[in-house]
Design a protein around this motif. Structure first.
Motif, PDB file in Angstrom:
ATOM      1  N   ARG A 110       0.835  -1.191   0.000  1.00  0.00           N
ATOM      2  CA  ARG A 110       0.000   0.000   0.000  1.00  0.00           C
ATOM      3  C   ARG A 110       0.875   1.248   0.000  1.00  0.00           C
ATOM      4  O   ARG A 110       1.984   1.259   0.548  1.00  0.00           O
ATOM      5  N   ALA A 112       0.997   5.576   0.510  1.00  0.00           N
ATOM      6  CA  ALA A 112       0.364   6.710   1.190  1.00  0.00           C
ATOM      7  C   ALA A 112       0.091   7.803   0.162  1.00  0.00           C
ATOM      8  O   ALA A 112       1.014   8.490  -0.291  1.00  0.00           O
ATOM      9  N   ARG A 114      -1.197  11.356  -1.044  1.00  0.00           N
ATOM     10  CA  ARG A 114      -1.378  12.717  -0.503  1.00  0.00           C
ATOM     11  C   ARG A 114      -2.217  13.507  -1.505  1.00  0.00           C
ATOM     12  O   ARG A 114      -1.787  13.781  -2.627  1.00  0.00           O
ATOM     13  N   TYR A 128      -4.815  12.589   4.024  1.00  0.00           N
ATOM     14  CA  TYR A 128      -3.483  12.005   4.177  1.00  0.00           C
ATOM     15  C   TYR A 128      -3.337  11.367   5.561  1.00  0.00           C
ATOM     16  O   TYR A 128      -3.782  11.967   6.555  1.00  0.00           O
ATOM     17  N   PRO A 129      -2.729  10.202   5.672  1.00  0.00           N
ATOM     18  CA  PRO A 129      -2.335   9.350   4.560  1.00  0.00           C
ATOM     19  C   PRO A 129      -3.519   8.535   4.041  1.00  0.00           C
ATOM     20  O   PRO A 129      -4.167   7.816   4.804  1.00  0.00           O
ATOM     21  N   ASP A 130      -3.824   8.712   2.785  1.00  0.00           N
ATOM     22  CA  ASP A 130      -4.924   8.007   2.127  1.00  0.00           C
ATOM     23  C   ASP A 130      -4.358   6.701   1.565  1.00  0.00           C
ATOM     24  O   ASP A 130      -4.009   6.610   0.388  1.00  0.00           O
ATOM     25  N   TRP A 131      -4.260   5.674   2.422  1.00  0.00           N
ATOM     26  CA  TRP A 131      -3.577   4.433   2.054  1.00  0.00           C
ATOM     27  C   TRP A 131      -4.325   3.690   0.951  1.00  0.00           C
ATOM     28  O   TRP A 131      -5.529   3.472   1.035  1.00  0.00           O
ATOM     29  N   SER A 160       3.694  -1.936   3.506  1.00  0.00           N
ATOM     30  CA  SER A 160       3.577  -0.491   3.334  1.00  0.00           C
ATOM     31  C   SER A 160       4.903   0.060   2.828  1.00  0.00           C
ATOM     32  O   SER A 160       5.972  -0.374   3.278  1.00  0.00           O
ATOM     33  N   ASP A 164       5.479   9.256  -0.709  1.00  0.00           N
ATOM     34  CA  ASP A 164       4.105   9.626  -1.013  1.00  0.00           C
ATOM     35  C   ASP A 164       3.754   9.417  -2.482  1.00  0.00           C
ATOM     36  O   ASP A 164       4.599   9.593  -3.375  1.00  0.00           O
TER      37      ASP A 164
END
Length: 255
Positions: A110, A112, A114, A128-131, A160, A164
């Protein structure tokens, strides 16, 4: 140590004004670019071909099915799925490169994301963080069939990555609201088809819960006016989705 072969996968429609920045950010990382386009007339296909992309013309099937189709045309099992208005930061690119050196520890990773809104990149709330899972082995993961708000389902827990994924949507407020209106149309129709019903209380509790979660608990207030507008619009459309569902049932029931 050699890097695993990687395909970059995109779906597009009239994305020529943003696609070049996306492809430039990833071109040194990938070995293959596949783009499934749903009728662009702004030069999107020609631009992508200039980057060596293979183009598949396909009328829009819904987000999940369209992305699954694109993944199926990739040359390699490891795929990186991006939207035309997204781009990799150098830190994220380096993290992906390290991950693909040798044997990755997960079948999916995944990123992160932004989000840019109201002229700034959000750092809190739902911005954020929009995983999002975007890097995966298609033998063990793939997009769901959802027509809207699709996501990647994978075997085991995803890893992860550092860095970004910049979501550089340059939309005006009006076009952003129009997009949310289209999304809620699709969401309400999907809920109706599954037999979902809601009461009037849902119109109140859904937007309120969303606003409290993202604006207060996750610090969306720290992003100033941009954070408030982003979360307020999202909360409003959380209500609109259920209002449209209720309207659909009234039409069906003849009331």
């Amino acid at each position: 140590m050699s890097q695993l072969k990687l395909s970059l996968v995109l779906i597009t429609h009239n994305a020529a004004d943003q696609l070049a920045a996306c492809l430039d950010s990833a071109r040194d990382l990938v070995d293959d670019i596949i783009l499934v386009d749903s009728g662009s007339n702004d030069g999107t296909q020609a631009l992508a071909e200039g980057y060596g992309a293979r183009i598949i013309a396909q009328p829009f099937l819904g987000f999940g099915p369209q992305k699954r189709l694109a993944v199926s045309h990739a040359l390699h099992d490891w795929v990186l799925c991006l939207d035309a208005d997204e781009r990799l930061t150098p830190e994220l690119l380096a993290s992906i490169r390290r991950t693909l050196q040798g044997a990755p520890t997960h079948s999916a990773f995944r990123l992160a994301r932004r989000n840019r809104f109201f002229g700034r990149y959000l750092g809190h709330g739902e911005g954020y963080p929009d995983w999002n899972i975007r890097l995966f082995d298609r033998r063990a993961a793939n997009w769901t069939e959802d027509l809207v708000h699709e996501y990647v389902r994978c075997q085991g827990e995803p890893g992860s990555l550092q860095g970004d994924l910049l979501h550089d949507s340059a939309e005006q407020i009006g076009s952003y609201i129009a997009k949310q209106n289209r999304y809620t149309d699709m969401q309400a129709e999907l809920l109706f088809k599954t037999g979902k019903r809601v009461g009037a209380a849902k119109l109140f509790t859904s937007p309120l819960a969303r606003f409290i979660r993202f604006y207060l608990l996750r610090g969306g207030w720290r992003d100033g006016a941009a954070g408030f507008a982003h979360i307020a619009i999202g909360s409003f459309f959380a209500m609109i989705k259920y209002a449209k569902l209720m309207e659909r049932w009234r039409q069906h029931d003849g009331r």
